[in-house]
Design a protein around this motif. Structure first.
Motif, PDB file in Angstrom:
ATOM      1  N   UNK A 191      37.228  29.368 -40.514  1.00  0.00           N
ATOM      2  CA  UNK A 191      38.599  29.068 -39.331  1.00  0.00           C
ATOM      3  C   UNK A 191      38.845  27.590 -40.278  1.00  0.00           C
ATOM      4  N   UNK A 192      40.517  27.555 -40.717  1.00  0.00           N
ATOM      5  CA  UNK A 192      40.874  26.542 -41.401  1.00  0.00           C
ATOM      6  C   UNK A 192      41.283  25.117 -39.612  1.00  0.00           C
ATOM      7  N   UNK A 193      40.417  24.409 -40.171  1.00  0.00           N
ATOM      8  CA  UNK A 193      40.911  23.365 -39.061  1.00  0.00           C
ATOM      9  C   UNK A 193      40.706  21.453 -39.208  1.00  0.00           C
ATOM     10  N   UNK A 194      41.874  20.791 -38.367  1.00  0.00           N
ATOM     11  CA  UNK A 194      41.797  19.662 -38.263  1.00  0.00           C
ATOM     12  C   UNK A 194      40.682  18.970 -37.685  1.00  0.00           C
ATOM     13  N   UNK A 195      39.139  18.442 -37.570  1.00  0.00           N
ATOM     14  CA  UNK A 195      38.919  17.603 -36.926  1.00  0.00           C
ATOM     15  C   UNK A 195      38.516  16.465 -36.903  1.00  0.00           C
ATOM     16  N   UNK A 196      39.744  15.808 -35.411  1.00  0.00           N
ATOM     17  CA  UNK A 196      40.080  14.397 -35.467  1.00  0.00           C
ATOM     18  C   UNK A 196      39.405  13.469 -34.407  1.00  0.00           C
ATOM     19  N   UNK A 197      38.852  11.960 -35.199  1.00  0.00           N
ATOM     20  CA  UNK A 197      38.375  11.606 -33.548  1.00  0.00           C
ATOM     21  C   UNK A 197      38.882   9.995 -33.529  1.00  0.00           C
ATOM     22  N   UNK A 198      39.170  10.151 -32.611  1.00  0.00           N
ATOM     23  CA  UNK A 198      40.421   8.635 -31.453  1.00  0.00           C
ATOM     24  C   UNK A 198      40.029   7.739 -31.259  1.00  0.00           C
ATOM     25  N   UNK A 199      40.186   6.859 -32.008  1.00  0.00           N
ATOM     26  CA  UNK A 199      39.251   5.227 -31.652  1.00  0.00           C
ATOM     27  C   UNK A 199      40.456   5.077 -31.134  1.00  0.00           C
ATOM     28  N   UNK A 200      39.852   3.539 -30.529  1.00  0.00           N
ATOM     29  CA  UNK A 200      40.971   2.284 -30.186  1.00  0.00           C
ATOM     30  C   UNK A 200      41.112   1.782 -31.056  1.00  0.00           C
ATOM     31  N   UNK A 201      42.822   1.086 -30.792  1.00  0.00           N
ATOM     32  CA  UNK A 201      42.658  -0.346 -32.349  1.00  0.00           C
ATOM     33  C   UNK A 201      41.792  -1.019 -31.276  1.00  0.00           C
ATOM     34  N   UNK A 202      41.458  -2.272 -32.596  1.00  0.00           N
ATOM     35  CA  UNK A 202      40.881  -3.360 -32.720  1.00  0.00           C
ATOM     36  C   UNK A 202      41.472  -4.951 -31.383  1.00  0.00           C
ATOM     37  N   UNK A 203      42.624  -4.068 -31.953  1.00  0.00           N
ATOM     38  CA  UNK A 203      43.064  -5.429 -31.429  1.00  0.00           C
ATOM     39  C   UNK A 203      44.250  -5.574 -30.579  1.00  0.00           C
ATOM     40  N   UNK A 237      45.800  -4.753 -26.658  1.00  0.00           N
ATOM     41  CA  UNK A 237      45.446  -5.613 -25.668  1.00  0.00           C
ATOM     42  C   UNK A 237      44.800  -4.152 -24.198  1.00  0.00           C
ATOM     43  N   UNK A 238      45.256  -3.011 -24.478  1.00  0.00           N
ATOM     44  CA  UNK A 238      44.852  -2.468 -23.687  1.00  0.00           C
ATOM     45  C   UNK A 238      43.745  -1.518 -24.438  1.00  0.00           C
ATOM     46  N   UNK A 239      42.890  -2.126 -25.533  1.00  0.00           N
ATOM     47  CA  UNK A 239      41.427  -1.091 -26.365  1.00  0.00           C
ATOM     48  C   UNK A 239      40.314  -0.783 -25.100  1.00  0.00           C
ATOM     49  N   UNK A 240      40.212  -1.602 -23.782  1.00  0.00           N
ATOM     50  CA  UNK A 240      39.208  -1.120 -22.802  1.00  0.00           C
ATOM     51  C   UNK A 240      39.452   0.128 -22.178  1.00  0.00           C
ATOM     52  N   UNK A 241      40.609   0.166 -22.660  1.00  0.00           N
ATOM     53  CA  UNK A 241      41.063   0.693 -21.470  1.00  0.00           C
ATOM     54  C   UNK A 241      41.292   2.763 -22.538  1.00  0.00           C
ATOM     55  N   UNK A 242      41.480   2.961 -23.195  1.00  0.00           N
ATOM     56  CA  UNK A 242      41.216   4.050 -24.182  1.00  0.00           C
ATOM     57  C   UNK A 242      40.265   4.209 -24.153  1.00  0.00           C
ATOM     58  N   UNK A 243      40.200   5.946 -24.450  1.00  0.00           N
ATOM     59  CA  UNK A 243      39.101   6.467 -24.480  1.00  0.00           C
ATOM     60  C   UNK A 243      38.514   7.463 -26.097  1.00  0.00           C
TER      61      UNK A 243
END
Length: 347
Positions: A281-293, A295-301
């Motif tokens: 199966x062709x796929x894309x596997x993507x890790x979503x991480x918070x931007x470093x700087x 203001x909502x970084x701590x609220x991102x999952x």
């Protein structure tokens, strides 16, 4: 984990990741390479409010070479590759044809195994855990670069996705800006907090899916995987840690230890969705991480989004007029049906 840093013949950084502390990596790249010349440029789209990387030098990148000329296999007599060593566990190096470079960010290649014919799903849990450690380490290192605002670890698998090298590998992009998709999530996150003071959108989405249960496909002690309520792709799964963290660096030991087995199970199920005898199966596997700087970084999952462009046997989900022209997706498979199928093919 042991990390060994060295340089390729043209000055690009190469890193080996090994499970054994005593492993020596001293092979030298003896290819007569000229320094990498890039023409990467970031241009801002005033109408859409996002950015586009223009990288014309990528037209000359390696395209579907035969297995015996693979640049990601270990070096052997008669074939010198991007990996000077005769074998390796996990290797990461700067892309010779980067989309982003210098003040415009950074692009790296992650080789998951030296076995050309394997896939990520073929790895052992120990091997997968080493890849996770490499992703985590690179996220931490790229976070120190002034030009990098966000790190994206991902894998494209399959010719249908547009992969140009068949060896099992992924990439890491260090973007010099917050990507459009992340910006949309952050906007929704802020709007949800304004409507519901004290609430977190990511937490509420995960809680809703766990309570509903119809779209949950896999659950562990520290992670949950589900087909999203408004899935864009025919078969799409999101994987979240139950304790919200902004990026891979922030996972606790328990969540980190459980991740390899769950991730491998999801990938193996994806290869079984369309039945026996079908091509991988062709796929894309993507890790979503918070931007470093941000203001909502701590609220991102932190979360993984795994999806395939195949909608049924022998047919692909093509992004046509509505999707490509207007960004308005139409899904051919109901999320509940997709979740049921992914549960059916459990190991």
């Amino acid at each position: 984990m042991k990390k060994t840093s060295t340089r390729l013949a043209d000055g690009r950084e190469l890193l080996y990741y090994d499970t054994a502390d005593g492993r020596v990596r001293d092979a030298v790249d003896r290819r007569p390479l000229t320094p990498v010349a890039t023409a990467s440029e970031i241009r801002y789209d005033a109408l859409l409010g996002d950015s586009v990387a223009v990288a014309s030098h990528r037209q000359d990148r390696t395209y579907l070479p035969p297995a015996d000329a693979c640049p990601l296999c270990p070096t052997r007599p008669g074939h010198e590759s991007e990996i000077p060593a005769a074998d390796y566990e996990v290797a990461v190096f700067e892309n010779r044809f980067p989309s982003l470079a210098g003040d415009s960010g950074r692009c790296e290649v992650v080789c998951f195994t030296s076995d050309h014919d394997a896939s990520f799903a073929d790895l052992t849990e120990e091997q997968a855990a080493l890849v996770v450690e490499a992703w985590t380490d690179r996220t931490a290192e790229l976070a120190r670069l002034p030009a990098v605002e966000q790190v994206f670890c991902f894998e494209n698998r399959g010719a249908e996705i547009g992969v140009t090298l068949g060896h099992p590998h992924g990439q890491i992009y260090g973007y010099p800006y917050v990507t459009p998709r992340t910006s949309l999530m952050l906007r929704s996150l802020a709007a949800h907090a304004e409507r519901t003071p004290g609430a977190n959108l990511f937490d509420d989405v995960v809680a809703r899916e766990r309570a509903d249960g119809r779209r949950v496909v896999l659950a562990g002690e520290h992670w949950v995987a589900f087909v999203p309520y408004a899935a864009h792709w025919p078969y799409e799964v999101h994987l979240y840690p139950l304790r919200r963290v902004p990026d891979l660096r922030s996972l606790d030991d328990a969540a980190r230890a459980e991740l390899p087995s769950l991730y491998l199970e999801l990938l193996r199920r994806f290869d079984r969705i369309f039945g026996p005898g079908q091509p991988p199966t062709p796929y894309i596997s993507a890790w979503h991480q918070a931007p470093f700087r941000h203001p909502l970084r701590a609220d991102f999952a932190l979360h993984l989004e795994l999806f395939t462009v195949r909608r049924t046997t022998g047919k692909l989900k093509v992004l046509a007029g509505s999707e490509s022209g207007m960004g308005a997706f139409i899904n051919d498979v109901s999320p509940e049906s997709a979740a049921q199928r992914i549960r059916e093919v459990a190991s």
